[in-house]
Design a protein around this motif. Structure first.
Motif, mmCIF file in Angstrom:
data_model
loop_
_atom_site.group_PDB
_atom_site.id
_atom_site.type_symbol
_atom_site.label_atom_id
_atom_site.label_comp_id
_atom_site.label_asym_id
_atom_site.label_seq_id
_atom_site.Cartn_x
_atom_site.Cartn_y
_atom_site.Cartn_z
ATOM 1 N N GLY A 81 0.744 -1.308 -0.023
ATOM 2 C CA GLY A 81 0.034 0.221 -0.014
ATOM 3 C C GLY A 81 0.921 1.232 0.019
ATOM 4 N N ARG A 82 2.011 1.153 0.646
ATOM 5 C CA ARG A 82 2.878 2.240 0.809
ATOM 6 C C ARG A 82 3.463 2.341 -0.485
ATOM 7 N NH1 ARG A 82 3.359 0.572 6.319
ATOM 8 N NH2 ARG A 82 5.131 -0.797 5.868
ATOM 9 N N ASP A 83 4.072 1.573 -1.218
ATOM 10 C CA ASP A 83 4.511 1.531 -2.348
ATOM 11 C C ASP A 83 3.806 1.965 -3.461
ATOM 12 O OD1 ASP A 83 7.036 0.796 -4.312
ATOM 13 O OD2 ASP A 83 5.618 -0.830 -4.965
ATOM 14 N N HIS A 84 2.633 1.447 -3.218
ATOM 15 C CA HIS A 84 1.634 2.019 -4.774
ATOM 16 C C HIS A 84 1.292 3.465 -4.630
ATOM 17 C CE1 HIS A 84 1.106 -2.247 -5.420
ATOM 18 N NE2 HIS A 84 0.172 -1.954 -6.341
ATOM 19 N N ARG A 85 1.733 4.358 -3.567
ATOM 20 C CA ARG A 85 1.457 5.580 -3.560
ATOM 21 C C ARG A 85 2.145 6.120 -4.962
ATOM 22 N NH1 ARG A 85 3.750 7.981 1.004
ATOM 23 N NH2 ARG A 85 5.302 6.436 0.886
ATOM 24 N N LYS A 86 3.231 5.648 -5.267
ATOM 25 C CA LYS A 86 4.160 5.991 -6.496
ATOM 26 C C LYS A 86 3.246 6.240 -7.708
ATOM 27 C CE LYS A 86 6.198 1.863 -7.963
ATOM 28 N NZ LYS A 86 6.276 0.540 -7.017
#
Length: 389
Positions: A81-86
């Motif tokens: 989830g944190r990574d998909h912010r990109k």
């Protein structure tokens, strides 16, 4: 989720995956549905979708295998989830993905088998996944993406390069983690790379990249990277690492550029007062593939708790390697090089029952080594590796 819900989700997915061409058809149907019903979603994905389809199926399989292990699954989903912010993903995008995936499952599953209970089970499972990822993204205060400038590019072998970058701001990651990277020549094609050095306050980071035959990104990095170009980097992922004050001995096994996350951990551990005994087996097809032995030699000499054993499948150098003809000097601190398939070599030393094990390499190498260790008596719960997708 209760066991009944988990069983229904797994059963329907395995039924689709078991059909001839089932995984490929499922992935193709999912993306066709997603892009048709939600055209804006196409901008999140690369032009070439072949590897993306494969990664989708492997990611689904990895997640479903851990539905009954929330202590492992939820941290993984939170990292995603944190990574998909990109990508600029918003909560409504998760709804679009969930709806499209369920439609694809229903289309390729047995229509008579797809009952209201199964439909509700998939709704519940996809809701847990989406809510976990959304919640982690909304709580995160770190950048959605970092920018890094290439300050050094060093060709180590014909098909392998070391790239050092200066980040626009320091990144906090645990030694052993990996992160997604996008290079200028391959927009929207994010690839996972592992830093080969621990995080530092100067924002310096290093990657080791081997060109994969037929790949889209790695050949471009090896052949086209230039000093001064800008890379984009996503949030750190993965759970490899050696906690402080751990007393249990370690076994580390890697091949090729798989040395990067293990080397980062060893460099981080070298800054501590005490460490457990660590046995590292570093492998390659040919002697020249052991490209980082100088660094490992220095680490082993300075840290008595570290033992390094090189392993190669062949004793000869490949035809393209430019051998000076001079005999290679033995490096201090290293065990004599062994010849053989690394998983077989490591398993031959015994069950390693007193060790926590980390394996890093290609998916086939990780699986082969893991199975050989398990056959030799190593407990599965003591073996760790990153998701194979």
């Amino acid at each position: 989720m209760d066991s009944r819900t988990v069983a229904l989700i797994r059963t329907t997915f395995k039924a689709v995956a078991a059909e001839e061409g089932g995984p490929e058809k499922l992935a193709s149907s999912f993306y066709a549905t997603l892009f048709s019903d939600h055209p804006y979603a196409r901008d999140f994905f690369p032009a070439a979708m072949d590897s993306q389809r494969d990664r989708l199926v492997r990611a689904i399989s990895y997640t479903l295998d851990r539905l009954e292990e929330p202590d492992k699954l939820l941290p993984f989903l939170e990292q995603l989830g944190r990574d998909h912010r990109k990508y600029g993903v918003q909560p409504e995008h998760y709804v679009a993905v969930a709806t499209s995936l369920k439609s694809a499952m229903r289309r390729f599953g047995d229509t008579e088998m797809w009952t209201d209970e199964i439909d509700q089970a998939w709704d519940e499972g996809l809701s847990v996944i989406a809510e976990t990822m959304i919640g982690a993204a909304q709580k995160e205060s770190t950048p959605a993406v970092w920018s890094g400038t290439v300050v050094e590019q060093r060709q180590v072998l014909r098909n392998l390069t070391v790239v050092r970058l200066q980040l626009d701001q320091p990144m906090s990651y645990a030694a052993g983690q990996y992160l997604s990277v996008q290079v200028p020549s391959r927009p929207r094609m994010w690839r996972y790379l592992s830093p080969a050095v621990p995080a530092n306050t100067n924002g310096e980071i290093e990657f080791h990249i081997r060109s994969v035959l037929g790949g889209w990104v790695s050949p471009a990095i090896v052949g086209q990277t230039r000093i001064g170009e800008q890379w984009l980097l996503g949030s750190p992922l993965g759970g490899l690492g050696v906690p402080r004050n751990v007393k249990r001995k370690m076994l580390m096994v890697c091949c090729g550029t798989g040395i990067a996350p293990l080397r980062a951990q060893l460099m981080s551990m070298a800054q501590r007062r005490t460490n457990p005994k660590v046995q590292l087996f570093v492998g390659g097809h040919h002697p020249c593939d052991l490209y980082d032995l100088d660094t490992l030699s220095r680490l082993a000499v300075a840290n008595p708790w570290l033992t390094v054993t090189p392993v190669t499948e062949n004793d000869e150098y490949p035809w393209w390697y430019e051998d000076s003809g001079e005999p290679q000097a033995e490096l201090p601190g290293l065990q004599p090089r062994l010849t053989g398939q690394i998983g077989k070599v490591v398993a031959g030393f015994g069950p390693w029952a007193d060790r926590d094990v980390q394996i890093v390499g290609s998916p086939s190498m990780v699986q082969t080594t893991k199975f050989r260790l398990m056959a030799a008596g190593t407990q599965t719960r003591n073996i760790r590796h990153d998701p194979l997708f």
